[in-house]
Design an enzyme around this catalytic site. Structure first.
Site, PDB file in Angstrom:
ATOM      1  N   LYS A   1      -7.480  -8.268   7.759  1.00 32.45           N
ATOM      2  CA  LYS A   1      -7.076  -7.421   6.140  1.00 32.45           C
ATOM      3  C   LYS A   1      -7.262  -8.735   5.480  1.00 32.45           C
ATOM      4  O   LYS A   1      -5.833  -9.538   5.333  1.00 32.45           O
ATOM      5  CB  LYS A   1      -5.959  -7.056   6.445  1.00 32.45           C
TER       6      LYS A   1
ATOM      7  N   GLU B   1      -3.236  -9.651   9.403  1.00 33.23           N
ATOM      8  CA  GLU B   1      -3.896  -9.588   7.722  1.00 33.23           C
ATOM      9  C   GLU B   1      -3.132 -11.235   7.177  1.00 33.23           C
ATOM     10  O   GLU B   1      -2.157 -11.655   7.001  1.00 33.23           O
ATOM     11  CB  GLU B   1      -2.540  -9.050   7.267  1.00 33.23           C
TER      12      GLU B   1
HETATM   13  C1  5MM Z   1       2.897  -2.892   0.480  1.00 27.50           C
HETATM   14  O1  5MM Z   1       3.079  -3.586   1.355  1.00 27.50           O
HETATM   15  C2  5MM Z   1       3.515  -4.066   2.649  1.00 27.50           C
HETATM   16  C3  5MM Z   1       4.356  -4.649   2.851  1.00 27.50           C
HETATM   17  O2  5MM Z   1       4.835  -5.623   2.466  1.00 27.50           O
HETATM   18  P1  5MM Z   1       6.806  -6.304   2.871  1.00 27.50           P
HETATM   19  O3  5MM Z   1       6.913  -6.228   4.397  1.00 27.50           O
HETATM   20  O4  5MM Z   1       6.554  -7.607   1.592  1.00 27.50           O
HETATM   21  O5  5MM Z   1       7.556  -5.704   2.456  1.00 27.50           O
HETATM   22  C4  5MM Z   1       1.980  -5.654   2.355  1.00 27.50           C
HETATM   23  O6  5MM Z   1       2.094  -5.905   3.769  1.00 27.50           O
HETATM   24  C5  5MM Z   1       0.864  -4.970   1.982  1.00 27.50           C
HETATM   25  O7  5MM Z   1       0.043  -4.341   2.934  1.00 27.50           O
HETATM   26  C6  5MM Z   1      -0.309  -5.681   1.823  1.00 27.50           C
HETATM   27  O8  5MM Z   1       0.091  -7.103   1.029  1.00 27.50           O
HETATM   28  C7  5MM Z   1      -0.831  -5.259   1.232  1.00 27.50           C
HETATM   29  O9  5MM Z   1      -1.038  -5.113   0.317  1.00 27.50           O
HETATM   30  P2  5MM Z   1      -1.583  -5.245  -2.155  1.00 27.50           P
HETATM   31  O10 5MM Z   1      -0.007  -5.151  -2.765  1.00 27.50           O
HETATM   32  O11 5MM Z   1      -1.008  -6.935  -1.539  1.00 27.50           O
HETATM   33  O12 5MM Z   1      -2.592  -4.450  -1.805  1.00 27.50           O
END
Ligand code: 5MM
Length: 325
Positions: free
Chosen positions: A217, A175
């Site tokens: 991703k 990602e």
């Molecule tokens: C769900 O949020 C994931 C983990 O965030 P932190 O490690 O910062 O707490 C994050 O990696 C998430 O999987 C991705 O950003 C995709 O989430 P979004 O909200 O951008 O679809």
């Protein structure tokens, strides 16, 4: 035992997506506080139980990414979260990075950490029932940003992570996220996303990561949240697909987009517009966090009374995203 390729195919095929419910303790606590729920370990557990016991989840969701805390927790009936997912026909994934910290000499940029001791942690996650993993690198667009060193350091870490996961029999979700913060144009996002993805695939190649056993991703190519000129879904879709065609080898089984701060409706519309562009060498699907669970969290607000309505809200978003083809 399914191969890495078979697991990766399962994650991205049959119109299903991957639920990103892997917020770290700090992020999840902030999200709970945002809807007036006390950020306790038990409330984080209850919220994840709400999401993952939603009826019919596996019709639209192939896998769920959890955090270390949730991976070791149980449903109210004593079933572990990975076992509960398996019972429902959903693959269990685990976020294995330990977060992003300031990059040395570049305080405005971040390097994602978590390689130390990763091999041992992966063995444990396999024993606990994981099929796949996730590691997120973040890149900001700004004056001179992202720098070459931030791109190189993060791409290198992603490749080392991916290699270790494949060695352990786990499919790595790779990602690299170019974030939406700022007032940059769609074109700027496209340029930076192209550079970042090229660097990531160069490092994956050097590390001899099997591309048929990963899921990418990425961000969609969008304008910054503060940009006055917001593109239509058709422009986002065309720019994103063009960028991916230039950078992502056809051997990658699938691409599961993050939502990155888009509203649930925007993210779904952009994904739908991309599905109209054919043919493509990879499956395109979603791995949204906020755009999938946001309405459920707002509906729940921590009360048992809101439980059923919150599950309905999650189900509606999942079905909307799984129905766009
Ligand atoms: C769900 O949020 C994931 C983990 O965030 P932190 O490690 O910062 O707490 C994050 O990696 C998430 O999987 C991705 O950003 C995709 O989430 P979004 O909200 O951008 O679809």
């Amino acid at each position: 035992m399914p191969t890495l390729h078979e697991i990766a195919r399962t994650m991205v095929s049959d119109r299903r997506g991957i639920l990103a419910a892997d917020e770290s303790v700090g992020t999840m606590s902030k999200r709970l506080e945002g809807v007036g729920v006390e950020p306790t370990e038990e409330n984080r557990r209850r919220y994840r139980e709400l999401l993952l016991t939603t009826a019919g989840l596996s019709d639209s969701i192939s896998g769920a990414i959890l955090s270390d805390e949730t991976f070791r927790q149980e449903l109210s009936d004593g079933t572990t979260f990975p076992a509960a997912l398996a019972e429902r026909g959903v693959l269990a994934g685990i976020k294995v990075d330990t977060g992003a910290t300031p990059l040395a000499g570049a305080p405005d940029e971040k390097i994602t950490e978590g390689l130390d001791g990763l091999r041992g942690r992966l063995e444990e996650y396999v024993d606990l029932g994981a099929s796949f993993t996730k590691w997120r690198a973040v890149f900001s667009i700004g004056d001179g940003l992202p720098s070459a060193r931030a791109i190189h350091a993060n791409a290198h870490a992603l490749a080392r992570y991916a290699g270790l996961c494949q060695e352990a029999g786990l499919v790595p979700i790779v990602e690299p996220e170019v974030v939406m913060d700022g007032d940059h144009s769609l074109e700027a996002c496209r340029r930076v996303t192209t550079t970042v993805l090229r660097a990531v695939f160069t490092e994956l190649g050097l590390m001899e990561v099997r591309l048929d056993g990963i899921v990418l991703k990425p961000n969609m190519v969008v304008a910054g949240g503060g940009c006055a000129q917001q593109p239509a879904a058709s422009e986002v879709a065309q720019s994103t697909v063009d960028t991916l065609r230039e950078t992502v080898p056809p051997g990658v089984p699938g691409i599961a987009f993050l939502s990155g701060g888009q509203s649930p409706e925007e993210a779904t519309a952009n994904l739908a517009a991309m599905q109209e562009i054919t043919p493509l060498p990879w499956e395109l699907t979603y791995s949204f966090g906020r755009a999938l669970v946001g309405p459920a969290l707002e509906t729940w607000q921590g009360s048992d009374d809101g439980w059923a309505a919150a599950q309905k809200a999650l189900s509606e978003r999942a079905v909307a995203n799984a129905s766009v083809r």
